[in-house]
Design an enzyme around this catalytic site. Sequence first.
Site, PDB file in Angstrom:
ATOM      1  N   GLU A   1      11.561  15.756   5.924  1.00 56.43           N
ATOM      2  CA  GLU A   1      10.987  15.706   7.269  1.00 56.43           C
ATOM      3  C   GLU A   1      10.541  14.293   7.641  1.00 56.43           C
ATOM      4  OE1 GLU A   1       9.322  20.154   7.979  1.00 56.43           O
ATOM      5  OE2 GLU A   1       8.025  18.887   6.785  1.00 56.43           O
TER       6      GLU A   1
ATOM      7  N   CYS B   1       6.990   8.189  10.866  1.00 49.20           N
ATOM      8  CA  CYS B   1       6.484   8.456   9.516  1.00 49.20           C
ATOM      9  C   CYS B   1       7.654   8.929   8.665  1.00 49.20           C
ATOM     10  CB  CYS B   1       5.395   9.522   9.620  1.00 49.20           C
ATOM     11  SG  CYS B   1       4.723  10.013   8.037  1.00 49.20           S
TER      12      CYS B   1
ATOM     13  N   CYS C   1       7.584  15.961  -4.361  1.00 47.98           N
ATOM     14  CA  CYS C   1       6.760  14.908  -4.965  1.00 47.98           C
ATOM     15  C   CYS C   1       6.408  15.335  -6.376  1.00 47.98           C
ATOM     16  CB  CYS C   1       5.487  14.706  -4.130  1.00 47.98           C
ATOM     17  SG  CYS C   1       4.509  13.270  -4.645  1.00 47.98           S
TER      18      CYS C   1
ATOM     19  N   CYS D   1      -0.995  16.469  -5.730  1.00 44.30           N
ATOM     20  CA  CYS D   1      -2.371  16.327  -5.247  1.00 44.30           C
ATOM     21  C   CYS D   1      -2.803  17.684  -4.691  1.00 44.30           C
ATOM     22  CB  CYS D   1      -2.472  15.253  -4.166  1.00 44.30           C
ATOM     23  SG  CYS D   1      -1.996  13.634  -4.787  1.00 44.30           S
TER      24      CYS D   1
ATOM     25  N   CYS E   1      -2.462  18.694  -0.841  1.00 44.02           N
ATOM     26  CA  CYS E   1      -1.262  18.256  -0.109  1.00 44.02           C
ATOM     27  C   CYS E   1      -0.142  19.284  -0.236  1.00 44.02           C
ATOM     28  CB  CYS E   1      -0.805  16.913  -0.673  1.00 44.02           C
ATOM     29  SG  CYS E   1       0.778  16.363   0.000  1.00 44.02           S
TER      30      CYS E   1
ATOM     31  N   CYS F   1      -0.600  14.927   8.559  1.00 43.82           N
ATOM     32  CA  CYS F   1      -0.659  14.396   7.194  1.00 43.82           C
ATOM     33  C   CYS F   1      -0.766  15.526   6.180  1.00 43.82           C
ATOM     34  CB  CYS F   1      -1.916  13.560   7.005  1.00 43.82           C
ATOM     35  SG  CYS F   1      -1.946  12.120   8.000  1.00 43.82           S
TER      36      CYS F   1
HETATM   37  N1  SAH Z   1       2.350   9.912  -1.379  1.00 45.70           N
HETATM   38  C1  SAH Z   1       1.743   8.941  -0.556  1.00 45.70           C
HETATM   39  C2  SAH Z   1       2.173   8.995   0.895  1.00 45.70           C
HETATM   40  C3  SAH Z   1       2.333  10.338   1.534  1.00 45.70           C
HETATM   41  S1  SAH Z   1       0.901  11.297   1.828  1.00 45.70           S
HETATM   42  C4  SAH Z   1       0.257   9.046  -0.665  1.00 45.70           C
HETATM   43  O1  SAH Z   1      -0.237  10.000  -1.234  1.00 45.70           O
HETATM   44  O2  SAH Z   1      -0.411   8.131  -0.186  1.00 45.70           O
HETATM   45  C5  SAH Z   1       0.185  10.530   3.289  1.00 45.70           C
HETATM   46  C6  SAH Z   1      -1.326  10.746   3.398  1.00 45.70           C
HETATM   47  O3  SAH Z   1      -1.650  12.096   3.766  1.00 45.70           O
HETATM   48  C7  SAH Z   1      -2.047  10.475   2.104  1.00 45.70           C
HETATM   49  O4  SAH Z   1      -3.208   9.729   2.324  1.00 45.70           O
HETATM   50  C8  SAH Z   1      -2.389  11.861   1.662  1.00 45.70           C
HETATM   51  O5  SAH Z   1      -3.426  11.855   0.742  1.00 45.70           O
HETATM   52  C9  SAH Z   1      -2.730  12.519   2.962  1.00 45.70           C
HETATM   53  N2  SAH Z   1      -2.777  13.978   2.884  1.00 45.70           N
HETATM   54  C10 SAH Z   1      -2.132  14.772   2.008  1.00 45.70           C
HETATM   55  N3  SAH Z   1      -2.417  16.074   2.258  1.00 45.70           N
HETATM   56  C11 SAH Z   1      -3.261  16.104   3.307  1.00 45.70           C
HETATM   57  C12 SAH Z   1      -3.871  17.160   4.057  1.00 45.70           C
HETATM   58  N4  SAH Z   1      -3.643  18.436   3.775  1.00 45.70           N
HETATM   59  N5  SAH Z   1      -4.676  16.826   5.087  1.00 45.70           N
HETATM   60  C13 SAH Z   1      -4.863  15.525   5.413  1.00 45.70           C
HETATM   61  N6  SAH Z   1      -4.285  14.490   4.762  1.00 45.70           N
HETATM   62  C14 SAH Z   1      -3.492  14.769   3.719  1.00 45.70           C
HETATM   63 FE1  SF4 Z   2       2.602  13.309  -3.310  1.00 42.70          FE
HETATM   64 FE2  SF4 Z   2       1.172  14.519  -1.431  1.00 42.70          FE
HETATM   65 FE3  SF4 Z   2      -0.060  13.343  -3.480  1.00 42.70          FE
HETATM   66 FE4  SF4 Z   2       1.123  11.822  -1.584  1.00 42.70          FE
HETATM   67  S1  SF4 Z   2      -0.647  13.189  -1.290  1.00 42.70           S
HETATM   68  S2  SF4 Z   2       1.264  11.582  -3.822  1.00 42.70           S
HETATM   69  S3  SF4 Z   2       2.872  13.151  -1.090  1.00 42.70           S
HETATM   70  S4  SF4 Z   2       1.303  15.124  -3.608  1.00 42.70           S
END
Ligand code: SAH
Ligand code: SF4
Length: 389
Positions: free
Chosen positions: A120, A135, A142, A146, A149, A373
């Site tokens: 996406e 974006c 991934c 996290c 996420c 995000c």
């Molecule tokens: N993997 C990279 C980039 C993609 S995630 C990273 O983790 O930085 C982009 C941003 O969205 C990151 O700051 C991530 O922590 C945030 N993010 C992930 N899940 C989220 C959620 N459910 N609500 C708000 N931000 C989120």
């Molecule tokens: Fe991967 Fe989501 Fe963690 Fe970014 S925030 S490193 S996309 S699991």
Amino acid sequence: MSEALTPAEQSRILAKAALFAPPAPVLEDGRRELVGLSREALIAALAAIGEPAFRAKQLWHWIYHQGVVDFARMSSIARPLQQKLAEYFVIGRPAVATRQKSHDATEKFLFRFRDGQEAETVYIPDRVEDRGAVCLSSQIGCTLSCRFCHTGTQTLVRNLGPAEIVGQFMAARDAYGEWPSPKGDTPRLLSTIVLMGMGEPLYNYENVATAMRIAMDGEGIGLSRRRITLSTSGVVPMMDRAGRELGCNLAVSLHAVRDDLRDELVPLNRKYPIAELIAACRRYPTASNARRITFEYVMLRGINDSEAEAHELVRLIAGIPAKVNLIPFNPWPGSQYAPSSGAALDRFARIVMDAGFASPVRVPRGRDILAACGQLRTASRRAPANGAI
Ligand code: SAH
Ligand code: SF4
């Protein structure tokens, strides 16, 4: 301090990269994809069919400045050569599988690649000015689970190749008619890239770097490195390399100020703990008051949003040219957390601001279409080794 990778680490990363490599950019009929080749690789591809290096310059202009996908439209190239090029090469785009528009004008594209896998991309128009950010995803899925996420719940399917990464941007330009007209005037809606889509860009560094060098090349797409922001969850050794080699803006997904909590929220912290991450930010080469590092901090109710944590945050980042982007948690089906209250957000933001850091609260965009995000995820799955799905 993890300034350099040990040889063992390097070979482990290379082995893993091969396992998740994108498919070779060659069609079934043997024609080769030109998008995504570095300038040097383009020169070599042309040399292989007996064409001189200056052709690469011409092609580069047509592909990346004009956005042309058909050799027959390359008016500075004679007809017989156009035909020859079309025999050997193709200028492709990821296919738009679906396109959804949010009520706030954010749009989410689901792109399908040659092997049928999907990722996406989100277009986020600026609310004030007539431009916006794209974006981009760097991986399908991934490896880094996290906890908050959605992408993290999709195991890594594979890395995206340079053609697929820069191709997301180019396909978005197609969709918005953003290439220069023959008269030379270009609408500039798509002027910023954020590598904040699916995946961890620093775990697919080579492909991301090739794609970003193409995006920054002044004779093509020509985006300034100031208009590109790479977001990482904290792959410390690769932050040094990205800073040195690409020099784009850096965003760091911090989300917690204590190792015990960050270990849980961002499991990569067990490998590169907060002190190492902050040290890498302190030595990031482009950081200055004009180009601050962004610390991303997703605000999770009752988890990481106390005043004490805000104070600890400003202590941690003291002296770094930085801003703190407070991200209201965006829920997704099955997520375990709740967004912080408005009052908690305001209190936290005030403490950070009073310490001299800009602390914008990121207005959630595209939540209704799961484009905000951390909400991206596709149905792509990794084919088992025997090829059965
Ligand atoms: N993997 C990279 C980039 C993609 S995630 C990273 O983790 O930085 C982009 C941003 O969205 C990151 O700051 C991530 O922590 C945030 N993010 C992930 N899940 C989220 C959620 N459910 N609500 C708000 N931000 C989120
Ligand atoms: Fe991967 Fe989501 Fe963690 Fe970014 S925030 S490193 S996309 S699991």
